[in-house]
Design a protein around this motif. Structure first.
Motif: not given
Length: 130
Positions: A1-7, A88-92, A97-99
């Motif tokens: 599993r991985r944590v999703l970061f978008r930058s 998931a990012l939309r729901l967050a 909640l943060g990404p």
């Protein structure tokens, strides 16, 4: 599993280059009404998952099920099956909640266990506050 970061990737400035930008189209998201969302209470306090479920339904989520997580945890995390990262990012974003609170998993077995025998596209583990 991985944590999703978008930058965005940093770009080195170039005083001689002219940048042109082509219009881009955001990826099409699955309609909220078609996404299966499991909300699992990991706080040990009754009704927390039901309250969270009722909080997201006004956004258009129709297939939302409240249950209990097998283990208590600190913090709230949204687990997304691979391919549902943007949803998931939309729901967050909708719930504040943060990404960094979105984790992508390849299968249900990689996500925390919960007591409902139902597969998900998004799993929200509602944990205790730190």
């Amino acid at each position: 599993r991985r944590v999703l970061f978008r930058s965005p990737a940093p770009v080195a400035p170039d005083s001689t280059a002219v940048q042109s930008f082509a219009p881009t189209t955001a990826p099409a998201l699955e309609p909220r009404a078609s996404i299966v969302v499991i909300v699992a209470n990991a706080t040990g306090v009754e009704y927390v998952a039901g309250v969270f479920r009722d909080r997201i339904k006004p956004f258009g989520y129709k297939k939302v099920y409240a249950t209990v997580a097998r283990d208590e945890t600190v913090g709230t995390t949204i687990y997304a099956l691979s391919g549902f990262e943007d949803e998931a990012l939309r729901l967050a974003d909708e719930v504040g909640l943060g990404p960094d609170q979105v984790v992508v998993v390849a299968s249900r077995s990689e996500a925390p266990a919960y007591s409902l025998d139902l597969d998900f596209q998004l799993l929200v583990i509602v944990g205790n506050r730190a």
